[in-house]
Design a protein around this motif. Structure first.
Motif, short mmCIF file in Angstrom:
data_model
loop_
_atom_site.label_atom_id
_atom_site.label_comp_id
_atom_site.label_asym_id
_atom_site.label_seq_id
_atom_site.Cartn_x
_atom_site.Cartn_y
_atom_site.Cartn_z
N THR A 58 9.76 -14.68 2.01
CA THR A 58 8.93 -15.17 3.12
C THR A 58 7.49 -15.44 2.71
OG1 THR A 58 8.56 -12.86 3.78
CG2 THR A 58 10.33 -14.07 4.91
N THR A 59 7.19 -15.29 1.42
CA THR A 59 5.84 -15.55 0.93
C THR A 59 5.93 -16.43 -0.31
OG1 THR A 59 5.31 -13.27 1.63
CG2 THR A 59 3.63 -14.43 0.34
N PRO A 60 5.97 -17.75 -0.12
CA PRO A 60 6.18 -18.67 -1.25
C PRO A 60 5.15 -18.54 -2.36
CG PRO A 60 6.42 -19.82 0.85
CD PRO A 60 5.86 -18.46 1.16
N ASP A 61 3.90 -18.20 -2.00
CA ASP A 61 2.83 -18.10 -2.99
C ASP A 61 2.58 -16.65 -3.42
OD1 ASP A 61 1.91 -17.40 -0.49
OD2 ASP A 61 -0.05 -18.38 -0.71
N LEU A 62 3.62 -15.81 -3.34
CA LEU A 62 3.47 -14.39 -3.67
C LEU A 62 3.06 -14.17 -5.13
CD1 LEU A 62 3.84 -11.39 -2.79
CD2 LEU A 62 6.22 -11.58 -3.56
N LEU A 82 1.44 -10.69 -9.44
CA LEU A 82 1.35 -10.88 -8.00
C LEU A 82 0.07 -11.63 -7.64
CD1 LEU A 82 2.40 -7.31 -6.81
CD2 LEU A 82 3.81 -9.38 -6.75
N ASN A 83 0.17 -12.51 -6.67
CA ASN A 83 -1.01 -13.18 -6.10
C ASN A 83 -1.56 -12.27 -5.01
OD1 ASN A 83 -2.84 -14.76 -4.71
ND2 ASN A 83 -1.54 -16.58 -4.65
N LYS A 89 -2.88 -11.33 2.75
CA LYS A 89 -2.71 -11.99 4.04
C LYS A 89 -1.48 -11.47 4.79
CE LYS A 89 -5.06 -16.30 2.78
NZ LYS A 89 -4.92 -17.76 2.57
N ARG A 90 -0.50 -10.97 4.04
CA ARG A 90 0.70 -10.44 4.66
C ARG A 90 0.52 -9.04 5.23
NH1 ARG A 90 5.98 -12.03 3.68
NH2 ARG A 90 6.41 -10.26 5.06
N ILE A 91 -0.41 -8.27 4.67
CA ILE A 91 -0.50 -6.86 5.07
C ILE A 91 -1.76 -6.51 5.84
CG2 ILE A 91 0.92 -6.13 3.11
CD1 ILE A 91 -1.70 -5.10 1.80
N PHE A 92 -2.82 -7.32 5.73
CA PHE A 92 -4.06 -6.98 6.42
C PHE A 92 -4.06 -7.56 7.83
CE2 PHE A 92 -5.80 -6.75 1.98
CZ PHE A 92 -5.96 -5.37 1.99
N GLY A 93 -4.38 -6.73 8.79
CA GLY A 93 -4.37 -7.13 10.18
C GLY A 93 -3.91 -5.98 11.05
N ASN A 94 -3.95 -6.17 12.36
CA ASN A 94 -3.63 -5.08 13.28
C ASN A 94 -2.40 -5.36 14.13
OD1 ASN A 94 -4.60 -2.49 13.78
ND2 ASN A 94 -5.54 -3.08 15.73
#
Length: 274
Positions: A58-62, A82-83, A89-94
């Protein structure tokens, strides 16, 4: 050997404090969890494979893009690195989705980091170090505070200072991305409150809203207090008599279990008043 659990939040100055403690006149050994966190997800490791398996579809630019200097299978044939920006962007947020992804990543990385930290602690113990700094961003969340004789939280009182420092350090981040990174961690003011609740000699907050000279003065005072509570001669006694060292470590662990119990009761009491 005194374990100093060092933590803070993003852009509060924890890395600066860590570098000061590593340099003369302190010259304390630093066990940096962030360094181990990068090491345990290098291409070819089990952590790397687990991250690619979960996030890859689910993360093409991983992974770092293929280029003249970066072959498809990586420089050593173990895979491309790893990028970190894409993973961030996948893990930061609430949001619940971001929290779930963050928990998955932590579940992959934390056990491997823990093993590396234990190895480093043992090596420093054999060297006879007076104290060792456990530099762990998620000290409370990952339970490392239970091993720490002293917890040191580097904090800022003004949230605006934290955001300004973060955007100055990482200018590529948008305001929203910077905010998400701050929100993905426990509020540093809450960490400071929890640190102070540990009691005198067991929790020290280093407020870092001012200049580097002010920060250095705060660190000087904190180290002087720690030396009074855990003098070098005590470390040598624990080293020369291992059963004494084990007993001292068990006593610190038991005290911290009770400290955490009191903190949870305090939190529950405050929530009940809302």
């Amino acid at each position: 050997m005194l374990f100093i659990g060092l933590t803070g939040s993003i852009a509060t100055g924890k890395s600066t404090v860590s570098s000061i403690l590593a340099a003369p006149p302190y010259s304390l050994p630093i066990i940096d969890a962030d360094i181990f966190a990068r090491k345990v997800v290098e291409p070819g490791t089990s952590g790397y494979k687990a991250i690619v398996k979960y996030f890859g579809p689910t993360t093409p630019d991983l992974l770092v893009p293929v280029s003249d200097s970066m072959p498809d299978n990586g420089p050593d044939g173990k895979g491309r690195p790893l990028n970190r920006q894409a993973l961030g962007k996948r893990i930061f947020g609430n949001s619940e989705e971001r929290k779930k992804d963050r928990n998955v990543l932590n579940g992959i990385v934390h056990p491997a980091v823990r093993r590396e930290v234990y190895k480093s602690i043992f090596r420093n113990y054999l060297r006879g170090s007076w104290a060792v700094v456990l530099d762990v961003p998620l000290l409370f969340e990952s339970g490392w505070d239970r091993l720490s004789g002293v917890v040191m939280v580097v904090a800022v009182k003004d949230p605006k200072v934290q955001m300004q420092r973060l955007r100055k350090r990482d200018p590529h981040l948008s305001r929203e991305e910077a905010q998400n990174r701050v929100l993905s961690q426990t509020d540093v003011r809450l960490k400071a409150k929890r640190c102070e609740a540990r009691g005198k000699g067991k929790g020290i907050v280093i407020w870092n809203d001012g200049s580097r000279d002010e920060l250095k003065a705060n660190i000087d005072a904190a180290l002087a207090e720690m030396r009074r509570g855990s003098p070098p001669w005590w470390n040598w006694m624990c080293l020369l008599c291992p059963p004494l060292g084990v007993a001292a470590g068990a006593w610190v662990y038991w005290q911290n279990i009770n400290i955490n119990k009191r903190w949870r009761e305090m939190e529950a009491d405050e929530k009940s008043k809302l």
